[in-house]
Design a protein around this motif. Structure first.
Motif, mmCIF file in Angstrom:
data_model
loop_
_atom_site.group_PDB
_atom_site.id
_atom_site.type_symbol
_atom_site.label_atom_id
_atom_site.label_comp_id
_atom_site.label_asym_id
_atom_site.label_seq_id
_atom_site.Cartn_x
_atom_site.Cartn_y
_atom_site.Cartn_z
ATOM 1 N N GLY A 42 31.020 36.551 31.920
ATOM 2 C CA GLY A 42 31.209 37.744 32.751
ATOM 3 C C GLY A 42 32.659 38.215 32.708
ATOM 4 O O GLY A 42 32.935 39.416 32.611
ATOM 5 N N TYR A 43 33.566 37.249 32.747
ATOM 6 C CA TYR A 43 34.999 37.576 32.702
ATOM 7 C C TYR A 43 35.369 38.183 31.344
ATOM 8 O O TYR A 43 36.075 39.195 31.284
ATOM 9 N N LEU A 44 34.899 37.568 30.252
ATOM 10 C CA LEU A 44 35.229 38.077 28.909
ATOM 11 C C LEU A 44 34.743 39.523 28.767
ATOM 12 O O LEU A 44 35.470 40.389 28.266
ATOM 13 N N ILE A 78 34.231 41.779 31.141
ATOM 14 C CA ILE A 78 35.036 42.708 31.954
ATOM 15 C C ILE A 78 36.373 43.016 31.258
ATOM 16 O O ILE A 78 36.851 44.156 31.293
ATOM 17 N N GLN A 79 36.971 41.997 30.622
ATOM 18 C CA GLN A 79 38.256 42.236 29.965
ATOM 19 C C GLN A 79 38.096 43.198 28.785
ATOM 20 O O GLN A 79 38.893 44.116 28.612
ATOM 21 N N LEU A 80 37.039 42.977 27.964
ATOM 22 C CA LEU A 80 36.811 43.863 26.814
ATOM 23 C C LEU A 80 36.583 45.295 27.310
ATOM 24 O O LEU A 80 37.146 46.255 26.779
ATOM 25 N N VAL A 120 47.258 29.918 49.363
ATOM 26 C CA VAL A 120 46.792 31.243 48.921
ATOM 27 C C VAL A 120 45.264 31.268 48.826
ATOM 28 O O VAL A 120 44.634 32.321 48.953
ATOM 29 N N GLY A 121 44.673 30.105 48.574
ATOM 30 C CA GLY A 121 43.213 30.039 48.452
ATOM 31 C C GLY A 121 42.698 30.326 47.054
ATOM 32 O O GLY A 121 41.605 30.877 46.887
ATOM 33 N N CYS A 122 43.476 29.952 46.020
ATOM 34 C CA CYS A 122 43.013 30.167 44.628
ATOM 35 C C CYS A 122 41.642 29.523 44.374
ATOM 36 O O CYS A 122 40.787 30.136 43.723
ATOM 37 N N PRO A 123 41.407 28.296 44.869
ATOM 38 C CA PRO A 123 40.123 27.655 44.550
ATOM 39 C C PRO A 123 38.916 28.344 45.187
ATOM 40 O O PRO A 123 37.798 28.107 44.760
ATOM 41 N N ALA A 124 39.149 29.199 46.206
ATOM 42 C CA ALA A 124 38.025 29.908 46.813
ATOM 43 C C ALA A 124 37.327 30.751 45.748
ATOM 44 O O ALA A 124 36.109 30.931 45.779
ATOM 45 N N CYS A 125 38.085 31.253 44.787
ATOM 46 C CA CYS A 125 37.484 32.075 43.719
ATOM 47 C C CYS A 125 37.405 31.319 42.394
ATOM 48 O O CYS A 125 36.392 31.377 41.708
ATOM 49 N N HIS A 126 38.498 30.626 42.027
ATOM 50 C CA HIS A 126 38.532 29.962 40.703
ATOM 51 C C HIS A 126 37.846 28.595 40.733
ATOM 52 O O HIS A 126 37.735 27.953 39.688
ATOM 53 N N LEU A 127 37.429 28.162 41.913
ATOM 54 C CA LEU A 127 36.731 26.892 42.166
ATOM 55 C C LEU A 127 37.673 25.687 42.072
ATOM 56 O O LEU A 127 38.772 25.782 41.515
ATOM 57 N N ASP A 181 52.161 29.400 28.409
ATOM 58 C CA ASP A 181 52.948 30.619 28.211
ATOM 59 C C ASP A 181 52.115 31.873 28.479
ATOM 60 O O ASP A 181 52.611 32.862 29.013
ATOM 61 N N TYR A 182 50.826 31.815 28.101
ATOM 62 C CA TYR A 182 49.957 32.954 28.407
ATOM 63 C C TYR A 182 49.802 33.098 29.923
ATOM 64 O O TYR A 182 49.893 34.210 30.460
ATOM 65 N N LEU A 183 49.577 31.982 30.623
ATOM 66 C CA LEU A 183 49.431 32.037 32.088
ATOM 67 C C LEU A 183 50.663 32.683 32.712
ATOM 68 O O LEU A 183 50.555 33.591 33.538
ATOM 69 N N ALA A 186 51.817 45.681 35.267
ATOM 70 C CA ALA A 186 51.626 46.029 33.854
ATOM 71 C C ALA A 186 50.181 45.669 33.510
ATOM 72 O O ALA A 186 49.537 46.336 32.707
ATOM 73 N N ARG A 187 49.667 44.578 34.120
ATOM 74 C CA ARG A 187 48.230 44.296 34.065
ATOM 75 C C ARG A 187 47.651 44.842 35.356
ATOM 76 O O ARG A 187 47.758 44.214 36.409
ATOM 77 N N GLY A 188 47.063 46.034 35.260
ATOM 78 C CA GLY A 188 46.653 46.735 36.471
ATOM 79 C C GLY A 188 45.160 46.790 36.678
ATOM 80 O O GLY A 188 44.663 47.555 37.506
ATOM 81 N N ASN A 189 44.406 45.959 35.921
ATOM 82 C CA ASN A 189 42.945 46.091 36.005
ATOM 83 C C ASN A 189 42.346 45.395 37.221
ATOM 84 O O ASN A 189 41.174 45.570 37.505
ATOM 85 N N ASN A 190 43.150 44.603 37.931
ATOM 86 C CA ASN A 190 42.633 43.974 39.156
ATOM 87 C C ASN A 190 43.728 43.960 40.220
ATOM 88 O O ASN A 190 44.469 42.989 40.348
ATOM 89 N N PRO A 191 43.848 45.067 40.974
ATOM 90 C CA PRO A 191 44.921 45.197 41.966
ATOM 91 C C PRO A 191 44.919 44.054 42.976
ATOM 92 O O PRO A 191 45.988 43.659 43.462
ATOM 93 N N GLY A 192 43.742 43.505 43.293
ATOM 94 C CA GLY A 192 43.657 42.384 44.239
ATOM 95 C C GLY A 192 44.433 41.178 43.729
ATOM 96 O O GLY A 192 45.154 40.518 44.495
ATOM 97 N N MET A 193 44.298 40.864 42.418
ATOM 98 C CA MET A 193 45.036 39.738 41.847
ATOM 99 C C MET A 193 46.534 40.036 41.870
ATOM 100 O O MET A 193 47.344 39.159 42.110
ATOM 101 N N SER A 194 46.906 41.285 41.617
ATOM 102 C CA SER A 194 48.324 41.650 41.668
ATOM 103 C C SER A 194 48.880 41.422 43.072
ATOM 104 O O SER A 194 49.959 40.854 43.237
ATOM 105 N N LEU A 202 47.818 39.352 45.343
ATOM 106 C CA LEU A 202 47.918 37.909 45.590
ATOM 107 C C LEU A 202 49.140 37.311 44.896
ATOM 108 O O LEU A 202 49.852 36.478 45.459
ATOM 109 N N MET A 203 49.384 37.730 43.654
ATOM 110 C CA MET A 203 50.509 37.197 42.895
ATOM 111 C C MET A 203 51.835 37.628 43.517
ATOM 112 O O MET A 203 52.802 36.880 43.517
ATOM 113 N N LEU A 204 51.853 38.859 44.057
ATOM 114 C CA LEU A 204 53.079 39.349 44.692
ATOM 115 C C LEU A 204 53.329 38.631 46.010
ATOM 116 O O LEU A 204 54.478 38.493 46.439
#
Ligand code: HEC
Ligand code: HEC
Length: 188
Positions: free
Chosen positions: A55-57, A59-61, A121-128, A146-148, A159-167, A169-171
């Motif tokens: 599902g993730y792959l 959405i990215q494509l 932050v609760g990362c495991p709530a979504c990423h398990l 390095d990719y992470l 610059a990666r704007g496809n998921n504002p919610g993740m942005s 959280l990261m901010l």
């Protein structure tokens, strides 16, 4: 005459099936140039797609094609695909085994810092719990460090704007904690 026709039909069927099978393999060959013959990316800033959630792959494509996720390399590649191609490619790569990049486990102090940040932050709530992801949420465990770091930085600058919610959280997470998280996740 009937015999001849059905033979033609059979040949067409075989050709059709062959062409389809070849197409997915051929497409995968193109991807292998960067994402790796054996699933190990050829460069440290290129993500692992073998064994990633389908599902993730997909959405990215889709987002690369739409231009919602900007990337000079992936945009033109994804633009060639229709929705069904993207679903098939996503399924194909998700079935492959996740490669072991042989990255070191994070040292104890870094790991503790990462785990405590991830809990608050609760990362495991979504990423398990084991960061294996599910559906449209990506696996992070064992992803290239390095990719992470790069994609986390891209979320922060949007610059990666496809998921504002993740942005968001990261901010809301300190760069220090995020650096620890990248080390920790890469070593899982
Ligand atoms: C010339 C190198 C190159 C080729 C060929 C290539 N990719 Fe990529 N791909 C990249 C890079 C670099 C990124 C990271 C982009 C970024 O930093 O945002 C990426 C990102 C991705 C992502 C996002 C993964 C994630 O964890 O977010 C997917 C999915 C993907 N590529 C699929 C494919 C597929 C499928 C093919 C073949 C049809 C392909 N790529 C071909 C270089 C390439
Ligand atoms: C509310 C659910 C949620 C939470 C909480 C969450 N994530 Fe995510 N994360 C997602 C989703 C969904 C995506 C995929 C975004 C997309 O489609 O581009 C994602 C994507 C990512 C990616 C990109 C992976 C890749 O292959 O490019 C990273 C890295 C990441 N998250 C790290 C984290 C970290 C670290 C935390 C905790 C600090 C966290 N996430 C918290 C849902 C979440």
């Amino acid at each position: 005459m009937t015999g001849r026709l059905s033979m033609c039909a059979a040949v067409l069927l075989v050709l059709g099936a062959g062409a389809r099978a070849e197409t997915i393999e051929e497409r995968a060959q193109v991807c292998a140039g960067c994402h790796g013959e054996n699933g190990k990316p050829v460069d440290k800033t290129i993500p692992t797609i073998w064994g990633q959630q389908a599902g993730y792959l997909y959405i990215q494509l889709r987002d690369f094609k739409r231009g919602d996720r900007k990337n000079e390399i992936m945009e033109p590649i994804a633009s060639q695909f229709e929705r069904d191609d993207m679903l098939a490619i996503a399924e194909y790569f998700s079935q492959k085994p996740w490669p072991d990049l042989g990255q070191p486990r994070a040292p104890k102090d870094i790991a503790e810092k990462a785990v405590s940040a991830s809990r608050s932050v609760g990362c495991p709530a979504c990423h398990l719990d084991r960061f294996q992801g599910d559906g449209t949420v990506p696996r992070l465990a064992g992803m290239g460090r390095d990719y992470l770091a790069k994609t986390i930085a891209d979320f922060r600058t949007r610059a990666r704007g496809n998921n504002p919610g993740m942005s968001d959280l990261m901010l809301a997470t300190s760069p220090d904690d995020l650096a620890a998280l990248a080390d920790y996740l890469a070593g899982l």
